[in-house]
Scaffold this active site. Structure first.
Site, PDB file in Angstrom:
ATOM      1  N   ASP A 118       0.872  -1.180   0.000  1.00 37.63           N
ATOM      2  CA  ASP A 118       0.000   0.000   0.000  1.00 37.63           C
ATOM      3  C   ASP A 118       0.909   1.230   0.000  1.00 37.63           C
ATOM      4  O   ASP A 118       2.104   1.137   0.327  1.00 37.63           O
ATOM      5  CB  ASP A 118      -0.863  -0.056   1.280  1.00 37.63           C
ATOM      6  N   ASP A 120      -0.119   5.176   0.899  1.00 37.84           N
ATOM      7  CA  ASP A 120      -0.309   6.164   1.983  1.00 37.84           C
ATOM      8  C   ASP A 120      -0.426   5.474   3.339  1.00 37.84           C
ATOM      9  O   ASP A 120      -1.264   4.606   3.521  1.00 37.84           O
ATOM     10  CB  ASP A 120      -1.571   6.994   1.710  1.00 37.84           C
ATOM     11  N   ASP A 311      -2.393  -0.133   5.624  1.00 36.23           N
ATOM     12  CA  ASP A 311      -2.781   0.530   6.881  1.00 36.23           C
ATOM     13  C   ASP A 311      -4.257   0.837   6.970  1.00 36.23           C
ATOM     14  O   ASP A 311      -4.725   1.342   7.994  1.00 36.23           O
ATOM     15  CB  ASP A 311      -2.000   1.854   7.008  1.00 36.23           C
TER      16      ASP A 311
END
Ligand SMILES: O=P(O)(O)OC[C@H]1O[C@H](O[C@H]2O[C@H](CO)[C@@H](O)[C@H](O)[C@H]2O)[C@H](O)[C@@H](O)[C@@H]1O
Length: 373
Positions: A118, A120, A311
């Site tokens: 991922d 960000d 996240d």
């Protein structure tokens, strides 16, 4: 969860509002009056909106504020060395991938590791301005070394071009727009059996006109909310409220809801202080992970070891796929306990970089014949 921890880890409850709010049943009977927003705060403008909503709608909006506030918690009461009781018990089920590194390497022995990252909050820290979410040069160098060892893909909610402009590594696979815009390395991949030229897969292309339209409507609708930001991610849209005054959150949520009720083919979910608007097609980061494994020739392979690090709520779709396949595992990047299908955890991007570096070092040692990976 104890009261203290409940306050501490307003964990990323990021309540998935996949059911478009307009679909919220107003026939649901709520016995109690709408709960006050956390801290009991409801602004005057919000009271006007709530007044116009029926009780159910008001309760729904208030629960949004609670989930909006908890979608990306920014504080923890315990000191770094003394986890709260709940966090400690959560870590038993989601141990640190750094502390468990040797066990992870043991489990991957004889298998092909494939990395899914991922962007960000994983490769770049969460910042107020989405346009300034830069990854460090050190992180970029680590990911570059990683991609020399293992097939590596970036899987992001960002549009593909934008996340590429942050990462700047042409040798990677990219799955932008929450997996709806997939492209292989320019000129093909050294890992693809048969050296297939760069793949391109966009399952939601028919939605492009609708996304453009809803983006423009959201920009127009939300311009009255200071510091709200609408981001066009090509096959999906983000509405950011990280920098919006909490007094305006209900109003913003209501504005988003009022636009989306005209678009039943779009769905709303919540990320970290952001509303994510996506097509209702059955495609997400988990499907993108499976597509990429297949494109790499690992579709029905028993000795592939996919590792997905993320996240946010949308990464859970990928964590679930790995859990269902019983291959590899997910790593959640979070300082707070969260409901997750990930097997391990890391605290923040700096720990992600340490973990990736250790993977590189371990692979290099195996090349030198000292240990087999
Ligand atoms: O799938 P990801 O790569 O994690 O993208 C998810 C969303 O990330 C971005 O928003 C998040 O990061 C911003 C910069 O740190 C932050 O300001 C925002 O509050 C976070 O939600 C991106 O802007 C979104 O479009 C992505 O969907």
């Amino acid at each position: 969860m104890t009261k203290q921890n409940a306050a501490v880890s307003e964990a990323d409850s990021g309540i998935n509002m996949a059911a478009p709010p307009a679909a919220v049943s107003n026939s649901t009977v709520f016995s109690q009056k709408p709960p006050a927003a956390p801290g009991g705060y409801i602004s005057i403008s919000s009271k006007k909106i709530l007044k116009n909503l029926d009780v159910n709608g008001a309760q729904r909006i208030n629960s949004w504020v609670e989930s909006m506030r908890g979608s990306s918690p920014t504080h923890i009461k315990s000191t770094p060395h003394s986890l709260t009781e709940d966090h400690s018990s959560w870590m038993v089920d989601h141990p640190s991938a750094l502390e468990m590194f040797e066990q992870i390497i043991e489990a991957s022995k004889g298998k092909q590791i494939v990395m899914f990252l991922d962007y960000d909050g994983t490769l770049s820290p969460i910042v107020d301005d989405p346009d300034r979410a830069f990854m460090s040069d050190k992180m970029r160098a680590t990911v570059k070394k990683l991609a020399k060892c293992f097939p590596t893909a970036i899987v992001s909610g960002r549009c593909r071009d934008k996340v590429y402009s942050f990462v700047k590594l042409a040798e990677l696979y990219y799955a932008g727009s929450h997996g709806m815009d997939i492209k292989g390395p320019t000129g093909g991949s050294k890992y693809k059996k048969g050296g297939q030229a760069g793949i391109l897969f966009q399952p939601a292309s028919e939605y492009l006109p609708m996304i453009d339209e809803v983006y423009k409507e959201l920009v127009e609708k939300t311009k009255s909310i200071p510091r709200a930001k609408v981001e066009n991610n090509r096959f999906c849209v983000s509405v950011h409220f990280r920098c919006v005054d909490e007094k305006k959150w209900i109003e913003l949520a209501q504005q988003v809801k009022s636009v989306l009720k005209e678009y039943p083919k779009l769905r709303l979910s919540q990320g970290r202080k952001v509303f994510e608007i996506r097509p209702t097609i059955k495609w997400d980061k988990g499907k993108a992970l499976e597509f990429l494994l297949e494109s790499l020739g690992f579709a029905n392979c028993t000795n592939v070891f996919p590792v997905y690090i993320g996240d946010d709520r949308t990464d859970e779709d990928a964590f679930k796929i790995l859990r269902d396949r019983g291959q590899g595992f997910g790593i959640l990047v979070s300082k707070f306990p969260k409901d997750t299908s990930a097997s391990y955890s890391l605290q923040e991007p700096s720990e992600v970089m340490d973990f990736l570096q250790r993977l590189v070092n371990s692979k290099r040692l195996s090349y030198m014949g000292r240990t087999r990976m």
